[in-house]
Write a protein that holds these residues in place. Structure first.
Motif, PDB file in Angstrom:
ATOM      1  N   THR A 185       0.882  -1.201  -0.109  1.00 47.04           N
ATOM      2  CA  THR A 185       0.100  -0.096   0.156  1.00 47.04           C
ATOM      3  C   THR A 185       1.070   1.232   0.095  1.00 47.04           C
ATOM      4  OG1 THR A 185      -1.736  -1.402   1.306  1.00 47.04           O
ATOM      5  CG2 THR A 185      -1.757   1.192   1.116  1.00 47.04           C
ATOM      6  N   VAL A 188       2.385   1.516  -3.414  1.00 48.24           N
ATOM      7  CA  VAL A 188       1.510   1.827  -4.442  1.00 48.24           C
ATOM      8  C   VAL A 188       1.043   3.524  -4.473  1.00 48.24           C
ATOM      9  CG1 VAL A 188      -0.829   1.776  -5.243  1.00 48.24           C
ATOM     10  CG2 VAL A 188       0.545  -0.267  -4.880  1.00 48.24           C
ATOM     11  N   TRP A 189       1.065   3.935  -3.255  1.00 50.24           N
ATOM     12  CA  TRP A 189       0.697   5.486  -3.047  1.00 50.24           C
ATOM     13  C   TRP A 189       1.843   6.489  -3.492  1.00 50.24           C
ATOM     14  CZ3 TRP A 189      -3.450   7.945  -2.239  1.00 50.24           C
ATOM     15  CH2 TRP A 189      -4.479   7.606  -1.345  1.00 50.24           C
ATOM     16  N   ILE A 191       3.745   5.347  -6.110  1.00 48.94           N
ATOM     17  CA  ILE A 191       3.445   5.351  -7.628  1.00 48.94           C
ATOM     18  C   ILE A 191       2.292   6.425  -8.047  1.00 48.94           C
ATOM     19  CG2 ILE A 191       3.182   3.839  -9.296  1.00 48.94           C
ATOM     20  CD1 ILE A 191       4.558   1.662  -7.736  1.00 48.94           C
ATOM     21  N   ILE A 192       1.206   6.337  -7.247  1.00 44.60           N
ATOM     22  CA  ILE A 192       0.025   7.078  -7.897  1.00 44.60           C
ATOM     23  C   ILE A 192       0.255   8.397  -7.647  1.00 44.60           C
ATOM     24  CG2 ILE A 192      -2.042   7.605  -6.928  1.00 44.60           C
ATOM     25  CD1 ILE A 192      -2.724   4.629  -6.377  1.00 44.60           C
ATOM     26  N   GLU A 193       1.208   8.847  -6.610  1.00 40.81           N
ATOM     27  CA  GLU A 193       1.580  10.344  -6.452  1.00 40.81           C
ATOM     28  C   GLU A 193       2.265  11.068  -7.584  1.00 40.81           C
ATOM     29  OE1 GLU A 193       3.405  13.373  -2.954  1.00 40.81           O
ATOM     30  OE2 GLU A 193       3.279  11.125  -2.660  1.00 40.81           O
ATOM     31  N   LEU A 195       2.524   9.589 -10.575  1.00 36.24           N
ATOM     32  CA  LEU A 195       1.813   9.510 -11.788  1.00 36.24           C
ATOM     33  C   LEU A 195       0.972  10.656 -11.934  1.00 36.24           C
ATOM     34  CD1 LEU A 195       1.141   5.696 -12.370  1.00 36.24           C
ATOM     35  CD2 LEU A 195       3.104   7.165 -13.358  1.00 36.24           C
ATOM     36  N   VAL A 196       0.633  11.261 -10.839  1.00 32.15           N
ATOM     37  CA  VAL A 196      -0.639  12.280 -10.789  1.00 32.15           C
ATOM     38  C   VAL A 196       0.190  13.425 -11.054  1.00 32.15           C
ATOM     39  CG1 VAL A 196      -1.841  13.683  -9.348  1.00 32.15           C
ATOM     40  CG2 VAL A 196      -2.383  11.164  -9.562  1.00 32.15           C
ATOM     41  N   THR A 212      11.786  12.064 -12.915  1.00 29.13           N
ATOM     42  CA  THR A 212      10.833  11.223 -12.323  1.00 29.13           C
ATOM     43  C   THR A 212      11.577  10.629 -11.076  1.00 29.13           C
ATOM     44  OG1 THR A 212      10.249  10.227 -14.358  1.00 29.13           O
ATOM     45  CG2 THR A 212       9.880   8.918 -12.310  1.00 29.13           C
ATOM     46  N   SER A 219       8.496  12.313  -2.668  1.00 28.33           N
ATOM     47  CA  SER A 219       7.316  12.053  -2.433  1.00 28.33           C
ATOM     48  C   SER A 219       7.647  11.027  -1.318  1.00 28.33           C
ATOM     49  CB  SER A 219       6.646  11.267  -3.302  1.00 28.33           C
ATOM     50  OG  SER A 219       6.145  11.850  -4.366  1.00 28.33           O
ATOM     51  N   THR A 289       0.119  19.590  -4.147  1.00 34.98           N
ATOM     52  CA  THR A 289       0.999  18.354  -3.974  1.00 34.98           C
ATOM     53  C   THR A 289       1.401  18.393  -2.276  1.00 34.98           C
ATOM     54  OG1 THR A 289       1.881  18.697  -6.059  1.00 34.98           O
ATOM     55  CG2 THR A 289       3.230  17.329  -4.325  1.00 34.98           C
ATOM     56  N   ILE A 296      -2.178  11.308   2.997  1.00 33.00           N
ATOM     57  CA  ILE A 296      -1.445   9.852   2.881  1.00 33.00           C
ATOM     58  C   ILE A 296      -1.035   9.268   4.092  1.00 33.00           C
ATOM     59  CG2 ILE A 296       0.367   8.776   1.598  1.00 33.00           C
ATOM     60  CD1 ILE A 296      -0.194  10.604  -0.773  1.00 33.00           C
TER      61      ILE A 296
END
Length: 306
Positions: A185, A188-189, A191-193, A195-196, A212, A219, A289, A296
């Motif tokens: 989890t 994944v957070w 990666i989502i952050e 990508l957004v 990147t 992050s 951001t 999170i």
């Protein structure tokens, strides 16, 4: 004088001849060419029990493989194919992950780590937020404390997973599945952050020097505040948890705003075309951001403290 016959036939004296000639021998005498071994057995001629022949030991027979033009050409062709495949693999890897860039984000020392942790927890006392450059390339983290790194996020992520296992064990809720769910989890957070953030910069056509790896670093700094929050919750209960959550959230938001403000730079042509709207978009992206970070942190730490 004739001798009387007593019933015997007179015979002639036989002479002993020499050994037969080589032409009349039916079998060769191999006793001279086949010596006995130590066990009393004869060894056939041409075969040695001491080891393999010279051909099998790399003698002249084995060298024929390397002196053969066809075999040499095949070996050279196979070597060239292997080199070409290696170059293609390295090229494809460098498209998505440059090893030299990755080394840059891990060029840290103890002095940098201590200063960076102090900035993350007490960013209000830090004054100079500008990233320094040398010949159009940013300085390494050990030379500039404002440079992003991946060492602290990586170590903080691992420490968070270990601390989550301790917290779950204290509450008698530990299991490998739950710990794996916490790790996946949290990953994944991030990666989502990232990508957004990349999608927002692309859709709003905001040009910046953020890579990147930079976004992953910024992050991942939230795990430092998450460790502080979970420790406070385990030591001081819910009151300590919420106080630490408020402090780490405010500190992280201040750090993100001041850091990304120096990184997100709009292009001159877009600024002129938008009538000065690009600086506002830059500010909105930075603030969004930063505000997203406390959500999170709370989502990933609230289930560990009860």
């Amino acid at each position: 004088m004739d001798l009387p016959h007593h019933g015997y036939r007179s015979t002639k004296q036989r002479t002993r001849g020499g050994p037969p000639s080589s032409d009349s021998v039916l079998f060769d005498d191999t006793s001279a060419t086949a010596p006995m071994n130590s066990q009393g057995y004869y060894t056939p001629s041409g075969y040695s029990v001491d080891g393999p022949s010279a051909d099998l030991q790399g003698g002249p027979g084995a060298n024929n493989l390397f002196t053969d033009p066809v075999a040499s050409a095949a070996m050279m062709y196979g070597s060239s194919l292997a080199n070409q495949g290696k170059d293609m693999v390295n090229k494809e890897i460098s498209r998505f992950m440059s090893v030299n860039k990755l080394k840059y984000f891990f060029a840290v020392d103890t002095k940098y780590v201590v200063k960076k942790l102090m900035i993350l927890m007490f960013p209000y006392t830090h004054q100079d937020w500008e990233v320094r450059y040398h010949r159009d390339s940013p300085l390494t983290p050990r030379q500039d404390v404002n440079a992003p790194d991946l060492y602290i996020p990586t170590m903080a992520f691992i420490t968070y997973i270990l601390l989550a296992g301790i917290a779950l064990g204290i509450q008698k809720r530990f299991s490998p599945e739950v710990l794996g769910l916490c790790a996946s989890t949290a990953l994944v957070w991030i990666i989502i952050e990232v990508l957004v953030m990349l999608l927002s910069l692309y859709l709003l056509t905001v040009h910046s020097d953020l890579s990147t790896f930079d976004l992953v670093a910024y992050s991942g700094y939230k795990y430092v505040g998450m460790i502080f929050t979970v420790l406070s919750g385990l030591l001081f209960g819910n009151d300590g948890y919420f106080v630490a959550l408020a402090w780490s959230s405010c500190a992280l938001m201040f750090f993100i705003v001041r850091s990304l403000k120096m990184k997100i730079i709009p292009s001159s042509d877009s600024t002129m075309g938008m009538g000065g709207a690009k600086p506002q978009l830059r500010l909105y992206i930075t603030v969004a951001t930063a505000v997203f970070q406390p959500i999170i942190i709370y989502w990933l730490t609230s289930h560990l403290v009860r």
